[in-house]
Design a protein around this motif. Structure first.
Motif, mmCIF file in Angstrom:
data_model
loop_
_atom_site.group_PDB
_atom_site.id
_atom_site.type_symbol
_atom_site.label_atom_id
_atom_site.label_comp_id
_atom_site.label_asym_id
_atom_site.label_seq_id
_atom_site.Cartn_x
_atom_site.Cartn_y
_atom_site.Cartn_z
ATOM 1 N N ALA A 50 0.860 -1.184 0.000
ATOM 2 C CA ALA A 50 0.000 0.000 0.000
ATOM 3 C C ALA A 50 0.898 1.237 0.000
ATOM 4 C CB ALA A 50 -0.892 0.006 1.229
ATOM 5 N N VAL A 51 0.372 2.344 -0.536
ATOM 6 C CA VAL A 51 1.183 3.554 -0.702
ATOM 7 C C VAL A 51 0.411 4.756 -0.149
ATOM 8 C CG1 VAL A 51 2.362 5.019 -2.411
ATOM 9 C CG2 VAL A 51 2.064 2.576 -2.873
ATOM 10 N N TYR A 52 1.120 5.672 0.506
ATOM 11 C CA TYR A 52 0.519 6.984 0.784
ATOM 12 C C TYR A 52 1.599 8.031 0.622
ATOM 13 C CZ TYR A 52 2.587 6.885 5.498
ATOM 14 O OH TYR A 52 3.455 6.822 6.558
ATOM 15 N N ASP A 53 1.190 9.260 0.259
ATOM 16 C CA ASP A 53 2.212 10.276 0.014
ATOM 17 C C ASP A 53 2.267 11.307 1.135
ATOM 18 O OD1 ASP A 53 0.388 12.320 -0.454
ATOM 19 O OD2 ASP A 53 0.450 12.121 -2.627
ATOM 20 N N SER A 54 3.177 12.269 0.988
ATOM 21 C CA SER A 54 3.470 13.175 2.105
ATOM 22 C C SER A 54 2.653 14.465 2.069
ATOM 23 C CB SER A 54 4.969 13.524 2.089
ATOM 24 O OG SER A 54 5.284 14.207 0.876
ATOM 25 N N LYS A 55 1.685 14.580 1.160
ATOM 26 C CA LYS A 55 0.908 15.825 1.116
ATOM 27 C C LYS A 55 0.019 15.948 2.361
ATOM 28 C CE LYS A 55 -1.059 15.447 -3.035
ATOM 29 N NZ LYS A 55 -0.489 14.338 -3.796
ATOM 30 N N PHE A 56 -0.371 17.174 2.691
ATOM 31 C CA PHE A 56 -1.298 17.375 3.816
ATOM 32 C C PHE A 56 -2.632 16.696 3.477
ATOM 33 C CE2 PHE A 56 -4.528 19.760 6.124
ATOM 34 C CZ PHE A 56 -4.029 19.671 7.411
ATOM 35 N N CYS A 57 -3.160 16.946 2.272
ATOM 36 C CA CYS A 57 -4.345 16.213 1.786
ATOM 37 C C CYS A 57 -3.809 15.066 0.935
ATOM 38 C CB CYS A 57 -5.239 17.103 0.940
ATOM 39 S SG CYS A 57 -5.935 18.452 1.874
ATOM 40 N N LEU A 58 -3.476 13.992 1.604
ATOM 41 C CA LEU A 58 -2.664 12.963 0.948
ATOM 42 C C LEU A 58 -3.438 12.090 -0.034
ATOM 43 C CD1 LEU A 58 -1.850 10.193 3.608
ATOM 44 C CD2 LEU A 58 -3.876 11.622 3.597
ATOM 45 N N ASP A 59 -2.677 11.469 -0.968
ATOM 46 C CA ASP A 59 -3.185 10.385 -1.800
ATOM 47 C C ASP A 59 -2.795 9.078 -1.116
ATOM 48 O OD1 ASP A 59 -3.982 12.111 -3.837
ATOM 49 O OD2 ASP A 59 -2.148 11.824 -5.004
ATOM 50 N N TYR A 60 -3.683 8.081 -1.151
ATOM 51 C CA TYR A 60 -3.318 6.742 -0.666
ATOM 52 C C TYR A 60 -3.880 5.728 -1.644
ATOM 53 C CZ TYR A 60 -7.961 7.503 1.411
ATOM 54 O OH TYR A 60 -9.287 7.823 1.606
ATOM 55 N N TYR A 61 -3.109 4.690 -1.923
ATOM 56 C CA TYR A 61 -3.573 3.729 -2.924
ATOM 57 C C TYR A 61 -2.936 2.370 -2.748
ATOM 58 C CZ TYR A 61 0.534 5.717 -5.423
ATOM 59 O OH TYR A 61 1.769 6.189 -5.780
ATOM 60 N N ARG A 62 -3.558 1.396 -3.384
ATOM 61 C CA ARG A 62 -3.092 0.014 -3.310
ATOM 62 C C ARG A 62 -3.854 -0.792 -4.347
ATOM 63 N NH1 ARG A 62 -6.274 -3.550 -0.179
ATOM 64 N NH2 ARG A 62 -8.291 -2.644 0.355
ATOM 65 N N LEU A 63 -3.442 -2.039 -4.539
ATOM 66 C CA LEU A 63 -4.164 -2.929 -5.442
ATOM 67 C C LEU A 63 -5.118 -3.798 -4.625
ATOM 68 C CD1 LEU A 63 -1.118 -4.108 -7.589
ATOM 69 C CD2 LEU A 63 -2.979 -2.605 -8.375
ATOM 70 N N SER A 64 -6.274 -4.086 -5.206
ATOM 71 C CA SER A 64 -7.190 -5.032 -4.548
ATOM 72 C C SER A 64 -6.756 -6.446 -4.936
ATOM 73 C CB SER A 64 -8.611 -4.781 -5.031
ATOM 74 O OG SER A 64 -8.689 -5.026 -6.428
ATOM 75 N N ALA A 65 -7.405 -7.430 -4.322
ATOM 76 C CA ALA A 65 -7.053 -8.822 -4.643
ATOM 77 C C ALA A 65 -7.315 -9.136 -6.112
ATOM 78 C CB ALA A 65 -7.841 -9.770 -3.750
ATOM 79 N N ASP A 66 -8.318 -8.476 -6.712
ATOM 80 C CA ASP A 66 -8.588 -8.746 -8.133
ATOM 81 C C ASP A 66 -7.948 -7.679 -9.035
ATOM 82 O OD1 ASP A 66 -10.260 -6.686 -7.438
ATOM 83 O OD2 ASP A 66 -12.069 -7.547 -8.300
ATOM 84 N N LYS A 67 -6.879 -7.053 -8.513
ATOM 85 C CA LYS A 67 -5.995 -6.175 -9.314
ATOM 86 C C LYS A 67 -6.658 -4.916 -9.843
ATOM 87 C CE LYS A 67 -2.337 -9.171 -9.573
ATOM 88 N NZ LYS A 67 -2.365 -9.408 -8.124
#
Ligand SMILES: Cc1cc2nc3c(=O)[nH]c(=O)nc-3n(C[C@H](O)[C@H](O)[C@H](O)COP(=O)(O)OP(=O)(O)OC[C@H]3O[C@@H](n4cnc5c(N)ncnc54)[C@H](O)[C@@H]3O)c2cc1C
Length: 440
Positions: free
Chosen positions: A287-304
């Motif tokens: 999983a990924v999240y960035d350093s912005k104050f209003c951050l983006d966060y993302y990841r892949l689900s099990a079905d991609k």
């Protein structure tokens, strides 16, 4: 393996999670008044974990949920089971002293273990995977991530974290958007609604009486405890009460709700990607999240699918086109997804405190609350539930560590506290844009 269960969508808001539930059960409305040792209000992670732990300790427990188990933030979130709190350990040390910071660290480390323990003990099918990568959108943020990783390795013996150079981040994420990152393999990600469903099953198996669509509208102190009045007429009489309503507490006006305000975060799920495309975006399935104050966060689900969240909205019910807003944010990181379809788009409320640290406390000796996890609640709520249960059972030390975090009310009283905060939030969102432009 993920199976589609479209009936779940009638119970929950429409989301990727609701469309892919496993083992969904529905629980009855409360029809008759009853008595119990402890009444837990709210069926998110906090309430479910508290109720489950209480039942395991031998307490006769009733859980009242206004909508459905996992209907709130717990069933809609980014699924990141993260390390620590909103503040770095150094910031916690500076504010609260080394001992208290270490106590808080121990609680957050135990929180991740509590989640994985529950998954394996109750065999909850929620696609847990290890690894969370924090990414830096500025050079300054990259230096901070590096400093923090070294600090945790040296002073907290946290070998699971390491700094990742900007070149390696580019290889891991197939984007040159970031200046560096830190990878923590003790963190992870999962399908949060399936985890909530699994916790509810474990709680009922342990003897908790779970009632859905049973909102509490008022509570009163009696000679022998408390009575919780529901909208359905039935009431629950209990010796102890735990409020676990978080950002959805709105209609229950209680003193402690002034410590939080709700903000909304948005998430989308793309169409399923090919295995090749998915591994080009997130090579190691972290999983990924960035350093912005209003951050983006993302990841892949099990079905991609790419599940991509962020873009906090400070004005509830605003007619924001979630899919369009989030597609723009996705393309800023992954222009190669310009023609990728968005299949699901949804929003959820995050309860934040002025400090961004959780607000946990006692109203009276027998009435507890836990709220305001400020976007860091997936792991911590599960440990807080355990601590609340143990506190009720008489082991109060860890509760006192959390309850000693001081909280200020949001300024402006009940009517003005939210608009005043919105102005502040917009200021930081603007600063995000200016910073990423000038340093990026
Ligand atoms: C979009 C989004 C993304 C997020 N991403 C992450 C993430 O990746 N990692 C992370 O750590 N945290 C994340 N969070 C935060 C995390 O989801 C929360 O901290 C956590 O789920 C809070 O759990 P809870 O049980 O306290 O509250 P909730 O899950 O919100 O549950 C509260 C429950 O109380 C019920 N309730 C309210 N009032 C009453 C009443 N009067 N009577 C009965 N029931 C009532 C509600 O219906 C609700 O089901 C995210 C949150 C959102 C919204």
């Amino acid at each position: 393996m993920i199976q589609s269960d479209s009936s779940a969508e009638s119970y929950h808001i429409k989301s990727y999670y609701a469309a892919t539930t496993i083992g969904l059960r529905s629980y009855p409305k409360i029809k008759e008044s009853e008595r119990c040792d402890v009444c837990v209000i709210g069926g998110g992670f906090t309430g479910l974990s508290t109720a489950l732990n209480l039942a395991e300790l031998g307490y006769d427990t009733v859980l009242l949920e206004a909508k459905r188990v996992g209907w709130g933030a717990s069933g809609r979130n980014g699924g990141q089971v993260g390390t620590g709190m909103h503040w770095s350990q150094q910031e916690l040390e500076n504010k609260f002293g080394a001992e208290q910071a270490a106590n808080l660290w121990n609680i957050t480390e135990l929180a991740k273990r509590e989640v994985t323990k529950r998954i394996s003990r109750h065999q909850i099918a929620c696609d847990f995977k290890s690894g969370v990568l924090a990414t830096a959108v500025t050079r300054k943020a990259a230096a901070e991530l590096e400093k923090n990783a070294i600090y945790l390795q040296e002073y907290y013996n946290h070998a699971a974290i390491r700094y990742v150079s900007s070149d390696e981040v580019s290889e891991m994420l197939g984007t040159s958007s970031y200046f560096g990152g830190s990878l923590d393999t003790s963190s992870g990600h999962f399908h949060p609604l399936n985890f909530a469903i699994g916790l509810a099953r474990a709680a009922t198996d342990a003897g908790v009486r779970v009632y859905e669509t049973s909102p509490v509208r008022a509570y009163h102190k009696n000679l022998d405890g408390y009575s919780l009045e529901t909208n359905l007429g039935a009431e629950v009489r209990a010796r102890y009460v735990v409020f676990a309503c978080n950002a959805y507490i709105d209609r229950l006006r209680i003193k402690f709700s002034r410590y939080i305000i709700p903000i909304e975060s948005m998430i989308v799920a793309t169409e399923p990607l090919s295995a090749k495309q998915a591994s080009e975006l997130i090579r190691d399935d972290v999983a990924v999240y960035d350093s912005k104050f209003c951050l983006d966060y993302y990841r892949l689900s099990a079905d991609k699918r790419l599940l991509f969240g962020g873009g906090e909205a400070y004005i509830p019910n605003l007619n924001v086109d979630v899919a369009r807003t989030m597609k723009r944010r996705i393309i800023a990181v992954y222009p190669q997804l310009t023609n990728t379809r968005i299949d699901y788009a949804w929003r959820g409320k995050i309860a934040i405190t002025t400090s961004r640290l959780p607000s946990i406390g006692r109203l009276f000796p027998d009435v507890y609350y836990a709220q305001g996890f400020s976007g860091h609640g997936v792991a911590l709520t599960n440990m807080v539930g355990k601590i609340l249960a143990e506190t009720i059972a008489g082991t109060a030390e860890q509760f006192d560590v959390l309850a000693s975090i001081p909280h200020r009310s949001f300024p402006g009283g009940r009517v003005m506290r939210w608009p005043i905060h919105v102005v502040g939030m917009y200021y930081y969102a603007l600063a995000d844009r200016l910073l990423t432009r000038s340093f990026g």
